[in-house]
Design a protein around this motif. Structure first.
Motif, mmCIF file in Angstrom:
data_model
loop_
_atom_site.group_PDB
_atom_site.id
_atom_site.type_symbol
_atom_site.label_atom_id
_atom_site.label_comp_id
_atom_site.label_asym_id
_atom_site.label_seq_id
_atom_site.Cartn_x
_atom_site.Cartn_y
_atom_site.Cartn_z
ATOM 1 N N ASP A 1 9.018 1.918 10.069
ATOM 2 C CA ASP A 1 10.417 1.819 10.532
ATOM 3 C C ASP A 1 10.761 2.118 11.843
ATOM 4 N N ASN A 2 10.174 3.355 11.995
ATOM 5 C CA ASN A 2 10.555 3.955 13.248
ATOM 6 C C ASN A 2 9.302 3.745 14.570
ATOM 7 N N ASN A 3 8.204 2.962 13.957
ATOM 8 C CA ASN A 3 7.257 3.065 14.680
ATOM 9 C C ASN A 3 7.085 1.453 14.694
ATOM 10 N N PRO A 4 7.564 0.833 15.617
ATOM 11 C CA PRO A 4 7.188 -0.820 15.524
ATOM 12 C C PRO A 4 5.918 -1.159 15.971
ATOM 13 N N ALA A 5 4.992 -0.272 16.524
ATOM 14 C CA ALA A 5 3.736 -0.735 17.080
ATOM 15 C C ALA A 5 2.813 -0.831 15.843
ATOM 16 N N MET A 6 3.203 -0.315 14.849
ATOM 17 C CA MET A 6 2.381 -0.385 13.551
ATOM 18 C C MET A 6 2.423 -1.825 13.088
ATOM 19 N N ALA B 1 2.267 9.263 11.057
ATOM 20 C CA ALA B 1 3.466 9.668 11.642
ATOM 21 C C ALA B 1 3.298 11.193 11.098
ATOM 22 N N LEU B 2 3.086 12.122 11.595
ATOM 23 C CA LEU B 2 2.772 13.747 11.059
ATOM 24 C C LEU B 2 3.920 14.006 10.329
ATOM 25 N N SER B 3 5.248 13.538 10.911
ATOM 26 C CA SER B 3 6.468 14.062 10.197
ATOM 27 C C SER B 3 6.467 13.697 8.714
ATOM 28 N N LEU C 1 0.881 -1.248 -0.057
ATOM 29 C CA LEU C 1 0.053 0.113 -0.022
ATOM 30 C C LEU C 1 0.841 1.129 0.060
ATOM 31 N N PRO C 2 0.696 2.190 -0.878
ATOM 32 C CA PRO C 2 1.572 3.372 -0.882
ATOM 33 C C PRO C 2 1.568 4.087 0.340
ATOM 34 N N ASN C 3 0.267 4.186 0.922
ATOM 35 C CA ASN C 3 -0.165 5.094 2.227
ATOM 36 C C ASN C 3 0.437 4.535 3.518
ATOM 37 N N PHE C 4 1.029 3.159 3.330
ATOM 38 C CA PHE C 4 1.299 2.343 4.461
ATOM 39 C C PHE C 4 2.564 3.250 4.969
ATOM 40 N N GLY C 5 3.422 3.649 4.162
ATOM 41 C CA GLY C 5 4.620 4.470 4.428
ATOM 42 C C GLY C 5 4.659 5.665 5.180
ATOM 43 N N LEU C 6 3.198 6.253 5.140
ATOM 44 C CA LEU C 6 2.901 7.387 6.156
ATOM 45 C C LEU C 6 2.960 7.131 7.740
ATOM 46 N N THR C 7 2.609 5.880 7.826
ATOM 47 C CA THR C 7 2.929 5.502 9.400
ATOM 48 C C THR C 7 4.173 5.372 9.720
#
Lengths: 581, 430
Positions: free
Chosen positions: B155-160, B374-376, B146-152
């Motif tokens: 890599d820095n958010n293991p909870a996802m 991740a808003l960043s 999914l292209p939008n999965f990257g927005l979460t």
């Protein structure tokens, strides 16, 4: 008019009509027997451990052992038995008390008219309304608070959901009573039987019997055989019903039927085996109950046989009369208060506890609910119309076929018609869903219509058969002697003469279809939402107000059906046969 | 039309046919060049455009819990959006319990229906996910396409990529975050309990005014897990951490007794003296509205002010988080292994993960479910969509929101253990 065209076509090909009519009893039997029996078989296999998808391919009784070890299993079964037996007995006793008390009074007619609409209120809606009445913050405690009870916060009492199942009993009794009473009144409305019984009653009165004693000694023994099947159906239904115990019953533990449904739906898939075993136990339990009722009936008959002919004219008649008045009054008060409560909730703004009325009234809940219920409403009506049309056609053709062979349906067949009413639906529906998936996995709509048909057909048949069989055969004979074909007699003479009963049967079929919860939920696989499935899930939801709106819509729908049937029954003949005037 | 054209062609001279053939040939060459160019970009986006091509203009059956009108309206909005973007007809199949979808897929597997399943998408997490994963009822390894999965920012958010501690293995995409929030009637009680221990005292002072839903209800289980974590908080680190590992008999003996002790003490002071518990978490809100309870809790905090606006809760309701901690978890969307419209479902999930859909979902007036983005990862203009609005009912302001530590979900195996033992202890009246 499509029907006219069709009937013309039918009349043109007499052989076509004959084939249709002759085959319909078979089709009807197949439509009833195959789903029920197929469903039962596909539940029996997993009950004995055959469940390939979980790797269980050896027959065992582990499911039953598991069931036996469930905490509270005995209590679940006891709750199912006690609530169904007590509610059915209560409903029956009140029915005959009312009949006996008001047998010669005009009040019988008024009570019939008042209770008629209750009959068509779906179980779920009735349960929601009763729940609103007896809950600690319900109408009952609001009416007496704080001036009488002193409560400023809702009392911490256990109703509904009480462990003894008293709330369930109240709900079931109030739902069963109108059914039994109207069944009895239907029997008394049969011209020959009703007139004979009333004449016999008058004779008993003239011999000095008190009215109630006369009813019990003269009318009841002849009336009861006609009530036996409805009573057994009520008992079977009550022992395995889901809606009322789900909304009003306890959950620690619930009744057996509710527990079975929860196991079938549990995350832990291995519980399916236990659930199937539970379904088998439920069937045995229901059969046991039916048998006990029959034995009880024999016992009562034996005990009271002498009383019938002992010549005693009175058994505390005046007191019985008064008790009946009180019971009738309480019953109507409960129904009235419950309805008022549900209507108030549906338009309530903020409504703090002891206040008997809301602080202000809003239409917000109706507006937002009506927006949300758009699709369910359409589906409810469509499914009802399809299932009822099919049921009406099959019933009429089967009844017509019966007249060709000039004998009533075989005993076996007449039992088969009531099969879906006597076998707990929870037991065969799960198997049926699995079977349907094998054939047409994606046609949830058709599946739901077929599942509804199982429950609509018996009621439509029940409602139409007596009028059809009672139709004076001389009309057909005269028509036949004038050269009319069987098809022509059917379309041009029998149907128009039976218009009113057919329309009533249609309305009844619709009402039955509207009220179905379990068949819709299971056969539709959750894809088909009707007003009833929505109302049940909202009954345990977060908003009393939304729940009230859905319950009211659930009540209004069948009422509309009967209203339309009634209006058509009056208008259609005038429009169709004007030229005869 | 083709027939007419053929008639004309058959009558035209041969030179005409040549011209037509040349034009057709040149179109073909251009098209293949363009396609080759597109293919050269990346394999992944090509795979995605394939999914887009296959997924449009179909029906998708989204099985999701349907007990909340706010969430239902949000899903309706999603349905309108995907209809516009992809001509997908999204049907929300409203479940009373997610396990219904689990049983349905299982029933289909038992009927050897491996390709035409009725469930295209399911809203899931926790033990429902663990059950489906265990029985291999889910499509694996699709989420990273999914292209939008990257927005979460996985890599820095293991909870996802972990659901109650269990690796998701690409079987489900994150949809939202929730934390256990309490709410109380400020007319009935000025000082609500701030910790689990205070809750026990508060219940003694306010008998019959608090309860929790009966296990295995999701919300009820969450309360019990919160209690279990807090009650073991004073234990040694090594023992506390056992909560995040499978619940063996030995670990149960170490961790569970304090919970039963606490509940034994708490129950006599609960609503209906702890003899009856509501089956559904939503019922708590109704009992609050009736005035029977004075304190309750929810995972959808935004639903509290919304319920006040609908008159379902009194005006005096306020919300807060427990000072000692709030159970937090992520909820996901999964695609069953036998879904009929897998590609369409992926398009819908990708839309659910878009900044537009996530920002809308986070608005308190819509649903109030915390975004997983991740808003960043977003441009500044889109970050602004996630700003909270200024005006609302006081219950929309959650006290202690920042100071309450987030408590992670224990290993899913604990859920079943707690539920079973709870039902054995309290499920049947004595």
């Amino acid at each position: 008019m499509a029907t006219t065209l069709w009937s013309n076509a039918m009349m043109a090909s007499a052989s076509g009509f004959n084939t249709l009519v002759r085959s319909s009893p078979l089709v009807m039997m197949a439509l009833l027997v195959i789903p029920v029996m197929g469903g039962l078989i596909t539940v029996i296999l997993p009950a004995f451990g055959w469940f390939p998808v979980l790797g269980h391919t050896q027959f065992s009784v582990d499911g039953f052992i598991d069931l036996w070890q469930t905490p509270g299993i005995g209590y679940m079964a006891l709750l199912s038995v006690s609530t169904s037996v007590i509610s059915t007995s209560l409903a029956f006793v009140i029915t005959i008390l009312i009949l006996g008390s008001y047998f010669t009074s005009p009040w019988l007619g008024y009570i019939q008219r008042l209770l008629g609409p209750i009959l068509v209120i779906p179980h779920a809606a009735a349960a929601i309304a009763i729940g609103f009445l007896i809950t600690p913050s319900g109408m009952l405690s609001r009416v007496v608070s704080p001036w009488l009870s002193g409560w400023v916060t809702p009392p911490d009492w256990l109703y509904p959901h009480d462990a003894m199942g008293l709330s369930i009993i109240l709900g079931l009794t109030l739902k069963e009573l109108p059914f039994l009473l109207l069944m009895a009144l239907g029997v008394l409305a049969q011209p020959d039987l009703g007139q004979t019984l009333r004449a016999q009653h008058r004779v008993a009165l003239s011999l000095g019997y008190c009215p109630m004693t006369a009813f019990f000694k003269v009318v009841l023994p002849s009336l009861y055989p006609f009530l036996r099947l409805p009573l057994l159906a009520v008992l079977a239904y009550a022992s395995a019903s889901v809606e009322i115990p789900l909304i009003l019953g306890p959950n620690s533990p619930p009744t057996l039927a509710v527990a079975i449904m929860q196991w079938f739906h549990d995350v832990d898939l291995s519980l399916r085996i236990k659930a199937s075993a539970g379904a088998i136990v439920q069937i045995l339990l229901t059969l046991l109950l039916l048998l006990s009722w029959w034995l009880l009936e024999r016992l009562v008959k034996k005990i009271t046989q002498n009383m019938l002919i002992n010549g005693q004219r009175e058994y505390a008649d005046a007191m019985m009369q008064n008790i009946t008045h009180v019971i009738t009054l309480i019953m109507f008060a409960v129904i009235g208060l419950a309805l008022m409560g549900i209507i108030l909730w549906s338009v309530a703004g903020f409504w703090h506890f002891p206040d008997a009325l809301p602080q202000h009234f809003v239409s917000l809940h109706w507006q937002s609910a009506l927006q949300q219920m758009h699709t369910p409403l359409i589906d409810t009506v469509l499914i009802g119309v399809y299932a009822t049309s099919l049921a009406i056609m099959l019933t009429l053709f089967t009844l017509e076929a019966e007249q060709y062979t000039s004998k009533n349906l075989l005993r076996l067949s007449s039992v088969i018609i009531y099969l879906p009413l006597l076998i707990p639906s929870i037991a065969f529906l799960f198997g049926l869903v699995w079977l349907l998936e094998q054939f047409n996995s994606h046609q949830s709509f058709i599946n739901v219509v077929l599942a509804h048909l199982l429950f609509v057909l018996p009621y439509v048949f029940l409602s139409l058969s007596s009028s059809y069989r009672r139709l004076d055969p001389r009309f057909s004979m005269v028509a036949a002697s004038l050269g009319a074909s069987k098809a022509k007699i059917f379309w041009k003479i029998k149907l128009p003469m039976l218009l009113a009963p057919i329309l009533i049967a249609c309305a009844l079929g619709l009402a039955i279809s509207f009220s179905q919860y379990l068949p819709t939920l299971l056969a539709g696989g959750g894809r088909i939402n009707t007003i009833t499935t929505e109302a049940v899930s909202l009954a345990n939801g977060g908003s009393r107000r939304t729940s009230a709106v859905y319950a009211l819509v659930q009540m209004i729908l069948p009422a509309l059906g009967f209203l339309v049937a009634w209006a058509l029954a009056r208008l259609l003949p005038k429009m169709l046969f004007r030229y005869r005037e | 039309m083709p027939l007419d054209k053929l008639m004309i062609l058959s009558r035209t001279p041969k030179s005409m046919l040549h011209i037509v053939a040349v034009i057709a040939l040149s179109i073909f060459i251009c098209a293949s060049l363009w396609a080759g160019n597109a293919y050269a970009k990346t394999n992944e986006s090509a795979a995605w455009s394939d999914i887009e091509a296959r997924g449009i203009n179909q029906a998708v059956y989204f099985h999701a819990w349907g007990g909340d009108p706010q969430i239902n309206s949000y899903i309706q909005w999603v349905a309108e959006q995907v209809d516009q973007q992809y001509q997908i007809t999204l049907h929300h199949v409203k479940l009373t319990d997610t396990s219904e979808a689990v049983s349905r897929v299982l029933a289909e597997k038992s009927a050897a229906n491996d390709h035409n399943g009725q469930v295209d998408m399911v809203w899931i997490n926790g033990d429902n996910f663990a059950a489906m994963a265990k029985h291999q009822l889910l499509t694996p390894n699709w989420v990273s396409t999914l292209p939008n999965f990257g927005l979460t920012d996985p890599d820095n958010n293991p909870a996802m990529t972990r659901d109650f501690g269990v690796p998701t293995q690409g079987m489900e995409a994150p949809w939202g975050k929730a934390s256990l929030t309490f709410y109380y009637d400020s007319l009935a009680s000025q000082a609500p309990p701030q910790t689990l221990q205070q809750l026990s005292l508060w219940s003694q002072q306010h008998p019959g005014r608090f309860t929790y839903p009966k296990p295995p209800d999701f919300l009820g289980m969450s309360f019990l897990k919160y209690a279990l974590i807090m009650l073991n908080n004073s234990q040694a680190e090594a023992i506390k951490n056992l909560l995040y590992q499978p619940a063996t008999a030995h670990r149960q003996a170490l961790l569970l007794p304090v919970l039963w002790q606490y509940l034994d003490q708490l129950h006599p002071h609960l609503w209906r003296k702890g003899k009856h518990f509501m089956s559904s978490g939503m019922a708590l809100r109704r009992l609050m509205g009736d005035g029977e309870l004075a304190l309750a809790f929810t995972f959808s905090a935004a639903d509290v002010p919304a319920a006040v606006a609908r008159f379902d809760l009194p005006n005096s309701i306020r919300s807060y988080r427990m000072r000692d901690g709030s159970l937090s978890n992520i909820h996901f969307i999964a695609i069953p292994y036998n879904a009929t419209h897998t590609d369409s479902a992926k398009l819908v999930v990708n839309f659910l993960l878009s900044a537009q859909a996530q920002a809308k979902k986070q608005q308190a007036s819509i649903w109030g479910d915390t975004s997983v983005i991740a808003l960043s990862q977003l441009p500044a203009a889109q970050q602004a969509w996630f700003q909270p609005p200024t005006q609302s009912h006081p219950s929309a302001q959650i006290a202690n929101q920042e100071s309450s530590p987030a408590l992670g979900e224990p290993d899913p195996s604990w859920t079943k253990v707690i539920a079973t033992q709870w039902l054995q202890r309290y499920g049947v009246m004595r």
